[in-house]
Write an enzyme that holds these catalytic residues in place. Structure first.
Site, short mmCIF file in Angstrom:
data_model
loop_
_atom_site.label_atom_id
_atom_site.label_comp_id
_atom_site.label_asym_id
_atom_site.label_seq_id
_atom_site.Cartn_x
_atom_site.Cartn_y
_atom_site.Cartn_z
N ASP A 1 7.80 15.84 58.60
CA ASP A 1 7.73 16.84 57.38
C ASP A 1 8.59 16.45 56.42
O ASP A 1 9.65 16.96 55.85
CB ASP A 1 8.33 18.20 58.33
CG ASP A 1 8.08 19.22 57.53
OD1 ASP A 1 7.11 19.40 56.50
OD2 ASP A 1 8.91 20.40 57.45
N GLY B 1 14.59 29.27 59.40
CA GLY B 1 12.91 29.01 59.46
C GLY B 1 12.37 29.89 60.54
O GLY B 1 13.10 30.66 61.51
N VAL C 1 20.51 27.69 60.60
CA VAL C 1 21.73 26.77 60.35
C VAL C 1 22.67 27.70 59.73
O VAL C 1 22.63 28.45 58.73
CB VAL C 1 21.39 25.60 59.63
CG1 VAL C 1 22.54 24.73 59.31
CG2 VAL C 1 20.07 24.79 60.06
#
Length: 236
Positions: free
Chosen positions: A146, A32, A37
């Protein structure tokens, strides 16, 4: 038992490995605007983990937000919240943290593959588990901000995990000021438009207006997720 302990001592290094040597990075699992990750192998304990790190382009406010994510993740201990194993700084000075590697699929993908309401209803226990995890966070004064089907992971063993706490905050605390350019709304890990954080379609009206937020923002997002489970499409 004593022989088993002795074998374990023989496997472990005499001194803890520094972070730069302890984790062998593998395939990227997600990326992102704030970080990525990757799958990693813990050479000290001999297990596969997931490692999240700030991207090299991350500025000061991104680093501060990421460090805040580490602190908030560490304080939330719940079966449906990924446990934090370790945290540190990479060789080039970027913070990272290590968590359990969860194998599974996001709820939005499972909903898209379901054939009809009956199959979607089989996923209701996963949503209830996510609701329990968020209730745990709220009791500790933390809001996710979120929540959406993409951030609810259903593991291969049937476990449910709420992921991506990058936009979480403690109720009443001020947000980290944003000094970097706005992150694209198509970003897979977070959406940022000015001082408004969240994902369009799952944001409450007050969240979209950039107002002070409380726990109701997460309740709204869970309701929108339940709507998608029942109707087959998001509410907006």
């Amino acid at each position: 038992a004593s022989r088993a302990l002795e074998r374990l001592r023989l496997r472990l290094p005499a001194q803890p490995l520094p972070p730069q040597e302890r984790y062998r990075l593998g395939a990227e699992l997600g990326r992102g605007g704030m970080g990525r990750v990757v799958e990693a192998f813990d050479l000290q304990l001999g297990r596969t983990v997931a490692l999240k790190e700030v991207l090299p382009k991350g500025g000061r406010s991104i680093v501060r937000r990421f460090e805040r994510e580490i602190q908030l993740t560490a304080r939330l201990e719940h079966p449906s919240i990924v446990p934090l194993y370790d945290a540190g700084v990479t060789a080039d000075g970027r913070p990272f943290y290590v968590m359990r590697r969860v194998s599974g699929r996001p709820l939005d993908e499972l909903l898209a593959r379901a054939r009809g309401l009956d199959e979607r209803l089989t996923l209701l226990p996963a949503l209830l588990a996510a609701l329990d995890a968020i209730a745990h966070a709220h009791r500790r004064g933390v809001i996710h901000r979120d929540l959406k089907p993409q951030n609810i992971l259903v593991g291969e063993l049937g476990e449910t995990v709420v992921i991506d706490w990058g936009l979480a905050k403690v109720i009443g605390e001020e947000d980290t000021p944003s000094i970097e350019p706005a992150i694209s709304a198509a970003d897979s890990l977070q959406t940022q438009v000015g001082s408004v954080f969240g994902t369009p379609g799952f944001m409450s009206p007050e969240q979209a207006r950039g107002e002070e937020l409380g726990t109701r923002v997460d309740v709204y997002a869970l309701g929108a997720t339940l709507y998608q489970l029942l109707a087959g499409t998001p509410p907006h």
